[in-house]
Design an enzyme around this catalytic site. Structure first.
Site, PDB file in Angstrom:
ATOM      1  N   SER A  69       3.957   8.609  -9.114  1.00  0.00           N
ATOM      2  CA  SER A  69       3.425   9.228  -7.902  1.00  0.00           C
ATOM      3  C   SER A  69       4.025   9.535  -6.671  1.00  0.00           C
ATOM      4  O   SER A  69       3.531  10.170  -5.716  1.00  0.00           O
ATOM      5  CB  SER A  69       1.906   8.206  -7.386  1.00  0.00           C
ATOM      6  OG  SER A  69       2.667   7.135  -7.029  1.00  0.00           O
ATOM      7  N   LYS A 111      -4.503   3.607  -1.660  1.00  0.00           N
ATOM      8  CA  LYS A 111      -3.323   4.352  -1.053  1.00  0.00           C
ATOM      9  C   LYS A 111      -3.502   4.817   0.199  1.00  0.00           C
ATOM     10  O   LYS A 111      -2.900   4.831   1.488  1.00  0.00           O
ATOM     11  CB  LYS A 111      -2.535   5.523  -2.165  1.00  0.00           C
ATOM     12  CG  LYS A 111      -1.837   4.715  -3.155  1.00  0.00           C
ATOM     13  CD  LYS A 111      -1.508   5.968  -4.118  1.00  0.00           C
ATOM     14  CE  LYS A 111      -0.837   5.377  -5.354  1.00  0.00           C
ATOM     15  NZ  LYS A 111      -0.412   6.394  -6.230  1.00  0.00           N
TER      16      LYS A 111
END
Length: 817
Positions: free
Chosen positions: A692, A735
């Site tokens: 990611s 996140k």
């Protein structure tokens, strides 16, 4: 009728009480005395005329007898010898002289008795001769049964006096104390012999029954097993005389009665009855009997048909879940859906539209998520809401198949598996069983426990689950199984296929604050003896405790830190230093020391080669910085910061993407080929892995190569490809929460992750701006100062855009002068 000459005796003599025995005249016997009352009497007799009265107690359990506890007829004896033993007891040798009747007992340190002799009366001579002959014949018949030793038989047969012979027979045969005392109390010899003949007739009948018993038992047992033979003989004796099958028979019958009450299925009952019959035929002290007895105990204590009635009130269950847990809305909704379906199925079954098996069928839930987010405790709340028993089975580290299926009974120390143990503990066949840490199951040479769980967690098979120890099927279809796991990818695929996954996300700071105020703080006040008016936490103190002293997805460490503060406050109150304390954010350092965690914050300014990424761990989300430097060298890519293989591949893909777009982005190919590219991701001590960070690495690399600064207020997450596609990632909620905590206002994320934004509370989403991207160009357009337009514009040294070239005034093909 003639009478023997009476023996001259003192009028009052000491008394030595004896228990369970009677001594007759003309006998010489050893008497062991250990009680003070007897020893004192012996000493008094030795100091006097050495005459003592031996008399039996009516109740042998009385330790300090009085005159009322003794019979009125005893035996006067001459004391021949007395010996004191080292242990304080006394052994006395006496010669019995005469039957005496006690007129009165006198108590003191020892008993004395006023006595009168009972002279022996023989009776009519003819009658005495006939009785004597009959007595000898019956005695010979009884003696042939082997009850007496040959020496005793010879001694008795040598007696010429009929009275003496009767007394010796009575002493040596196994009559009751009452019968022996009755014979002592008969001074007339003929009456004594008649009484003795009656007792001998009874003894002959007993011996005849014994002979029949021996014949019955002989064919059923092994002649070499002496002890077993005696036990079997005792059982038949009790059955013949008392109608009782004996202790072992009673034990088998007790098991049979319990098994009948269980209402088992025919095939199960047949197998268990076979074990009961084996126990009934077996010696009770045999090792195999102990194994069977333990097995039958397990079987009879299992709840084969015991159930707890389900409470299927959805509203009440919702209230229980809300009272016990804050947040976890998705999890609560799924649990309430389960209860609603179960309720509708039950209503249809009551109308005859569904079978009971269909009512019990349901999904196996597996709660996945980081530690401390409430997976185990919500399972308890489910059991509470359903009104079922709750059993937790910890599977972490289990490496043996027998943990699930149990051991076979052939092994020493065999026992059922944890499931059957849990069922017995619950006491019902439909508890809620929590299979905790199912992802931590191991496999060893003893088998794979995760494979053993396949049958348990399959609704089509678990109604016939057979534990190796039980050896018979036990129905697990009514059990509600709930599993927990931290890492679902570690669960074997075949096992995962049988379960429905419910994800537990980490708590956001606002949720942790509410949990601390509603649950953790009251619990720690009670645990540390504090009252609510003695300590108070400000919201700012709890928020700082959450952000600066703990770093976790759940709230376990948060509760520990609250407990630490509470203990220190309790000490101050107990010593009288203060009466109440208000804990503020500024005072936390006084109780807990310096902050252990400093959350990452956004960069202070836009910088070339420095981009902001986002990451997620089981303890929550946060941001990271990707730094790239272009150094003189022979070319190559250097990666530091403990990057995993996937992150290294993302860096190589970013470099390949930059090279393939070098002309479009106005990157000097000669400089690119003759430079060393160094990519570093701090902190260097923390391992990092995952795809990611692809967007952040590409932004940092292209920023360093082009000299265009990356925006400090933008954080990004997403996987990139060589062709520039931006692919979805996981953990978006965590996140984003970490980025918001760091002060980030702009988030770049894959467009396919847009549905995940609904998991983020609306008040948090409204304070941030999200930029969905499908390509890396869209990422660079937001993450770089000036966006894609700045990239595609020619630049000079340091990345500054060059002024546009002027157009020539000459037409094409015109010659210059």
């Amino acid at each position: 009728m003639t009478t023997d000459k009476s023996t001259t005796l003192p009028q009052s003599i000491p008394v030595c009480p004896v228990r369970g025995s009677v001594i007759y005249p003309t006998m010489v016997q050893h008497i062991d005395a250990s009680r003070a009352i007897s020893i004192n009497a012996i000493e008094a007799a030795m100091q006097g005329e050495k005459v003592i009265l031996i008399v039996s107690q009516k109740d042998k359990d009385v330790d300090d007898p009085k005159g009322s506890d003794l019979y009125d007829v005893g035996t006067a004896c001459n004391v021949l010898r007395v010996r004191k033993n080292p242990d304080g007891t006394v052994q006395m040798l006496v010669s019995a002289v005469s039957r005496v009747k006690v007129s009165a007992y006198t108590s003191g340190d020892y008993l004395t008795a006023d006595i009168e002799a009972l002279p022996a009366v023989k009776g009519k001579a003819v009658e005495l001769r006939a009785l004597s002959r009959e007595l000898r014949e019956k005695f010979d018949h009884v003696a042939s049964g082997g009850k007496l030793s040959a020496e005793n038989v010879q001694t008795i047969q040598g007696k010429e006096d009929a009275g003496e012979m009767a007394d010796h027979i009575a002493f040596n045969l196994d009559f009751t104390l009452e019968d022996k005392q009755a014979l002592l109390e008969l001074p007339v010899v003929t009456e004594r012999i008649r009484k003795l003949l009656t007792l001998l007739d009874t003894e002959q009948e007993v011996q005849a029954v014994q002979a029949r018993i021996r014949a019955q038992v002989k064919d059923e047992i092994d002649k070499n097993q002496r002890e077993y033979y005696l036990r079997e003989q005792m059982k038949v004796i009790q059955k013949e005389l008392n109608g009782d099958e004996g202790e072992e028979g009673d034990e088998a019958e007790q098991f049979r009665a319990k098994i009948e009450a269980l209402n088992l299925k025919p095939d199960v009952k047949k197998e268990i009855d076979r074990e009961v019959n084996r126990l009934a035929r077996m010696h009770p002290d045999a090792a195999e009997a102990t194994v069977i007895r333990t097995y039958l105990t397990w079987v009879t204590e299992l709840p084969w048909n015991e159930r707890s009635e389900d409470r299927l009130d959805v509203q009440e269950a919702a209230q229980v879940l809300d009272d016990d847990h804050y947040g976890l809305e998705k999890v609560k909704d799924r649990v309430l859906e389960f209860l609603a379906v179960r309720r509708l199925r039950k209503e249809r079954a009551e109308r005859g539209e569904l079978s009971a098996e269909d009512v019990n069928k349901g999904p196996i839930l597996v709660f996945t998520g980081p530690p401390g987010v409430g997976k185990t405790s919500i399972a308890q709340s489910i059991a509470k809401a359903l009104g079922r028993k709750y059993v937790r089975i910890a599977l972490g580290g289990a490496r043996d198949e027998s943990d699930i299926r149990g051991h076979r009974r052939t092994y020493i120390g065999a026992m059922p598996g944890r499931l059957i143990q849990g069922i017995r503990t619950a006491g019902t066949k439909n508890p809620v069983i929590l299979l905790d840490e199912v992802d931590k199951l191991g496999s060893g040479h003893q088998g794979d426990p995760s494979s053993a769980l396949l049958e348990v967690l399959d609704p089509a098979q678990n109604q016939h689950f057979t534990d190796h120890y039980l050896g018979v099927p036990f129905d697990l279809s009514e059990v509600m199984f709930i599993a927990t796991a931290n890492y679902p990818e570690q669960i074997p695929p075949a096992l995962m296929d049988r379960m429905e996954v419910i994800d537990f996300n980490s708590y956001i700071e606002q949720e942790k604050l509410e949990i601390a105020k509603r649950y953790l703080l009251p619990r720690q006040l009670i645990a540390n003896g504090l009252k609510a008016n003695q300590i108070a936490f400000t919201d700012a103190a709890l928020e700082k405790l959450i952000s600066h002293y703990t770093r976790e997805a759940g709230v376990r460490n948060l509760e520990r830190e609250i407990g630490t503060v509470a203990r220190k406050v309790a000490r101050r109150i107990a010593t009288g230093e203060v009466k109440r304390v208000k804990v503020t954010d500024k005072e936390l350092e006084r109780y807990l020391g310096q902050a252990r965690h400093t959350p990452e914050t956004e960069g202070k300014e836009d910088m070339v080669g420095v981009s902001t990424g986002m990451f997620y761990t089981p303890v929550g989300g946060d941001i990271l910085f990707v730094e790239t430097s272009i150094l003189p060298g022979k070319g190559g890519l250097v990666l530091t910061g403990q990057l995993g293989d996937v992150m290294k591949e993302s860096a190589r893909a970013a470099l390949s993407y930059a090279k393939s777009n070098a002309e479009r982005f106005h990157i000097d190919r000669e400089r690119l080929d003759n430079s060393e590219i160094h990519i570093h991701v701090p902190a260097g001590a923390i391992p990092k892995e995952g795809p990611s960070a692809g967007g952040a690495i590409a932004t940092s690399l292209i920023s360093a190569l082009t000299g265009i600064p990356a925006r400090h207020d933008v954080a990004m997450t997403g996987e990139m490809t060589l062709t520039g596609r931006y692919l979805p990632i996981g953990g978006l909620k965590e996140k984003v929460l970490g980025a918001r905590r760091a002060g980030i206002k702009h988030i770049i994320m894959p467009k396919t992750n847009e549905p995940d934004l609904r998991d983020i509370p609306l008040h948090l989403r409204s304070s941030m701006r999200f930029h969905p991207a499908e390509t890396l160009d869209q990422v660079l357009d937001v993450s770089l100062v000036g966006g894609l337009k700045a990239l595609e514009t020619p630049r000079g040294e340091g990345g500054a855009a060059l002024p546009p070239k002027r157009k020539s005034s000459r037409r094409a093909g015109e010659a210059r002068a």
